[in-house]
Design a protein around this motif. Structure first.
Motif, PDB file in Angstrom:
ATOM      1  N   GLN A 157      28.086  28.678  41.469  1.00  0.00           N
ATOM      2  CA  GLN A 157      27.919  29.830  42.505  1.00  0.00           C
ATOM      3  C   GLN A 157      28.958  31.073  42.330  1.00  0.00           C
ATOM      4  OE1 GLN A 157      25.447  29.619  44.969  1.00  0.00           O
ATOM      5  NE2 GLN A 157      26.214  31.543  45.875  1.00  0.00           N
ATOM      6  N   ASN A 158      28.537  32.300  42.497  1.00  0.00           N
ATOM      7  CA  ASN A 158      29.073  33.470  42.166  1.00  0.00           C
ATOM      8  C   ASN A 158      29.796  33.597  43.535  1.00  0.00           C
ATOM      9  OD1 ASN A 158      28.207  34.011  39.609  1.00  0.00           O
ATOM     10  ND2 ASN A 158      26.694  35.474  40.461  1.00  0.00           N
ATOM     11  N   GLN A 159      31.183  33.970  43.584  1.00  0.00           N
ATOM     12  CA  GLN A 159      32.191  34.184  44.824  1.00  0.00           C
ATOM     13  C   GLN A 159      31.928  35.891  44.959  1.00  0.00           C
ATOM     14  OE1 GLN A 159      36.070  32.840  45.007  1.00  0.00           O
ATOM     15  NE2 GLN A 159      35.384  30.736  43.675  1.00  0.00           N
ATOM     16  N   SER A 160      32.044  36.231  46.138  1.00  0.00           N
ATOM     17  CA  SER A 160      31.855  37.583  46.516  1.00  0.00           C
ATOM     18  C   SER A 160      33.250  38.008  46.621  1.00  0.00           C
ATOM     19  CB  SER A 160      31.678  37.955  47.899  1.00  0.00           C
ATOM     20  OG  SER A 160      32.460  37.310  49.084  1.00  0.00           O
ATOM     21  N   ILE A 161      33.412  39.492  46.526  1.00  0.00           N
ATOM     22  CA  ILE A 161      34.812  40.328  46.547  1.00  0.00           C
ATOM     23  C   ILE A 161      34.816  41.330  47.449  1.00  0.00           C
ATOM     24  CG2 ILE A 161      34.386  41.650  44.672  1.00  0.00           C
ATOM     25  CD1 ILE A 161      37.212  41.344  43.670  1.00  0.00           C
ATOM     26  N   ASN A 162      35.475  41.414  48.228  1.00  0.00           N
ATOM     27  CA  ASN A 162      35.888  42.548  49.390  1.00  0.00           C
ATOM     28  C   ASN A 162      35.781  43.798  48.670  1.00  0.00           C
ATOM     29  OD1 ASN A 162      37.639  44.289  50.842  1.00  0.00           O
ATOM     30  ND2 ASN A 162      37.237  42.746  52.353  1.00  0.00           N
ATOM     31  N   PRO A 163      35.225  44.854  48.995  1.00  0.00           N
ATOM     32  CA  PRO A 163      35.291  46.237  48.471  1.00  0.00           C
ATOM     33  C   PRO A 163      36.828  46.496  48.363  1.00  0.00           C
ATOM     34  CG  PRO A 163      33.506  46.079  50.025  1.00  0.00           C
ATOM     35  CD  PRO A 163      34.319  44.829  50.228  1.00  0.00           C
TER      36      PRO A 163
ATOM     37  N   LEU B 237      37.293  42.098  33.663  1.00  0.00           N
ATOM     38  CA  LEU B 237      37.549  40.737  34.173  1.00  0.00           C
ATOM     39  C   LEU B 237      39.259  40.573  34.046  1.00  0.00           C
ATOM     40  CD1 LEU B 237      34.838  38.693  32.229  1.00  0.00           C
ATOM     41  CD2 LEU B 237      34.788  39.366  34.945  1.00  0.00           C
ATOM     42  N   ASP B 238      39.888  41.060  33.164  1.00  0.00           N
ATOM     43  CA  ASP B 238      41.192  41.145  32.871  1.00  0.00           C
ATOM     44  C   ASP B 238      41.721  41.868  33.982  1.00  0.00           C
ATOM     45  OD1 ASP B 238      41.397  39.777  30.704  1.00  0.00           O
ATOM     46  OD2 ASP B 238      41.611  41.362  29.423  1.00  0.00           O
ATOM     47  N   LYS B 239      41.297  42.921  34.710  1.00  0.00           N
ATOM     48  CA  LYS B 239      41.775  43.811  35.777  1.00  0.00           C
ATOM     49  C   LYS B 239      41.674  42.887  36.783  1.00  0.00           C
ATOM     50  CE  LYS B 239      42.806  48.292  35.369  1.00  0.00           C
ATOM     51  NZ  LYS B 239      44.163  48.754  35.748  1.00  0.00           N
ATOM     52  N   LEU B 240      40.614  42.228  37.166  1.00  0.00           N
ATOM     53  CA  LEU B 240      40.418  41.419  38.386  1.00  0.00           C
ATOM     54  C   LEU B 240      41.459  40.140  38.285  1.00  0.00           C
ATOM     55  CD1 LEU B 240      36.561  41.370  38.503  1.00  0.00           C
ATOM     56  CD2 LEU B 240      38.350  42.371  40.314  1.00  0.00           C
ATOM     57  N   ARG B 241      41.669  39.565  37.183  1.00  0.00           N
ATOM     58  CA  ARG B 241      42.493  38.586  36.993  1.00  0.00           C
ATOM     59  C   ARG B 241      44.024  38.888  37.235  1.00  0.00           C
ATOM     60  NH1 ARG B 241      39.156  37.151  32.179  1.00  0.00           N
ATOM     61  NH2 ARG B 241      37.611  35.448  33.136  1.00  0.00           N
ATOM     62  N   ASP B 242      44.351  40.150  36.580  1.00  0.00           N
ATOM     63  CA  ASP B 242      45.638  40.595  37.077  1.00  0.00           C
ATOM     64  C   ASP B 242      45.934  40.762  38.585  1.00  0.00           C
ATOM     65  OD1 ASP B 242      46.144  40.526  34.328  1.00  0.00           O
ATOM     66  OD2 ASP B 242      45.822  42.724  33.737  1.00  0.00           O
ATOM     67  N   ALA B 243      45.031  41.146  39.207  1.00  0.00           N
ATOM     68  CA  ALA B 243      45.148  41.537  40.470  1.00  0.00           C
ATOM     69  C   ALA B 243      45.012  40.275  41.482  1.00  0.00           C
ATOM     70  CB  ALA B 243      44.060  42.505  41.084  1.00  0.00           C
ATOM     71  N   GLY B 244      45.149  39.063  40.914  1.00  0.00           N
ATOM     72  CA  GLY B 244      44.920  37.893  41.412  1.00  0.00           C
ATOM     73  C   GLY B 244      43.520  37.530  42.232  1.00  0.00           C
ATOM     74  N   HIS B 245      42.646  37.932  41.399  1.00  0.00           N
ATOM     75  CA  HIS B 245      41.326  37.573  41.635  1.00  0.00           C
ATOM     76  C   HIS B 245      40.419  36.938  40.393  1.00  0.00           C
ATOM     77  CE1 HIS B 245      41.427  39.892  45.277  1.00  0.00           C
ATOM     78  NE2 HIS B 245      41.998  40.999  44.724  1.00  0.00           N
ATOM     79  N   GLY B 246      41.358  36.241  39.860  1.00  0.00           N
ATOM     80  CA  GLY B 246      40.733  35.322  38.665  1.00  0.00           C
ATOM     81  C   GLY B 246      39.794  34.438  38.889  1.00  0.00           C
ATOM     82  N   ASN B 247      39.912  33.637  40.039  1.00  0.00           N
ATOM     83  CA  ASN B 247      38.869  32.630  40.520  1.00  0.00           C
ATOM     84  C   ASN B 247      37.758  33.367  40.839  1.00  0.00           C
ATOM     85  OD1 ASN B 247      40.166  34.091  42.888  1.00  0.00           O
ATOM     86  ND2 ASN B 247      39.945  32.251  44.083  1.00  0.00           N
ATOM     87  N   VAL B 248      37.565  34.415  41.593  1.00  0.00           N
ATOM     88  CA  VAL B 248      36.525  35.131  41.756  1.00  0.00           C
ATOM     89  C   VAL B 248      35.735  35.653  40.475  1.00  0.00           C
ATOM     90  CG1 VAL B 248      35.537  37.272  42.813  1.00  0.00           C
ATOM     91  CG2 VAL B 248      37.129  36.187  43.939  1.00  0.00           C
TER      92      VAL B 248
END
Length: 151
Positions: free
Chosen positions: A86-92, A66-77
């Protein structure tokens, strides 16, 4: 697999996908349970630079992911997966950028999947898996995540 039955669209989690999820979230299960992977020795793989020890997965467990995703700007996801909405999707491609090439390469080697297929499956599976692992919007302790993979 109980906990993960309805976590992935279609409800089907393949063995390589479970190995990949285990590599990200619990680490330890890979050395002992990958007997069908004869090309991989059971010795622990080296940890990519900048990551934590293998007992919490390649990224230090669910919290590290989760920290890696937040650090990469995908914290909201990431937060949508943990939260109760609702779960947001993430692009591969976004997932690959967040995890980093060393982690993706390591998991691809462990699973025998190519990196693109791995990212496609992880981007589909992670929202539901993280959602199932975080009931009531709470990130569980590492041993609780590990026990979910062993049940």
């Amino acid at each position: 697999m109980g906990l993960f039955d309805n976590a992935v669209p279609g409800g089907n989690i393949t063995k390589p996908l479970m190995i990949a999820l285990g590599a990200l979230l619990v680490g330890k299960m890979l050395s002992g349970k990958s007997a069908e992977q004869p090309q991989e020795a059971p010795a622990p793989a080296p940890t990519p630079a900048g990551t934590t020890s293998a007992d919490g997965g390649l990224l230090g467990g669910l919290g590290g992911l989760l920290d890696k995703l937040r650090d990469a700007g995908h914290g909201n996801v990431a937060d949508s997966w943990v939260g109760t909405g609702q779960n947001q999707s993430i692009n591969p491609g976004d997932l690959g950028s967040a995890l980093g090439p060393a982690v993706i390469r390591e998991i691809a080697q462990r699973t025998g999947m190519n990196e693109q297929e791995l990212l496609q499956q992880l981007s589909t599976a992670l929202p539901g898996i993280v959602d199932k692992l975080t009931p009531n919007g709470q990130v569980p302790q590492q041993h609780q995540v590990a026990s979910a993979f062993n049940s």
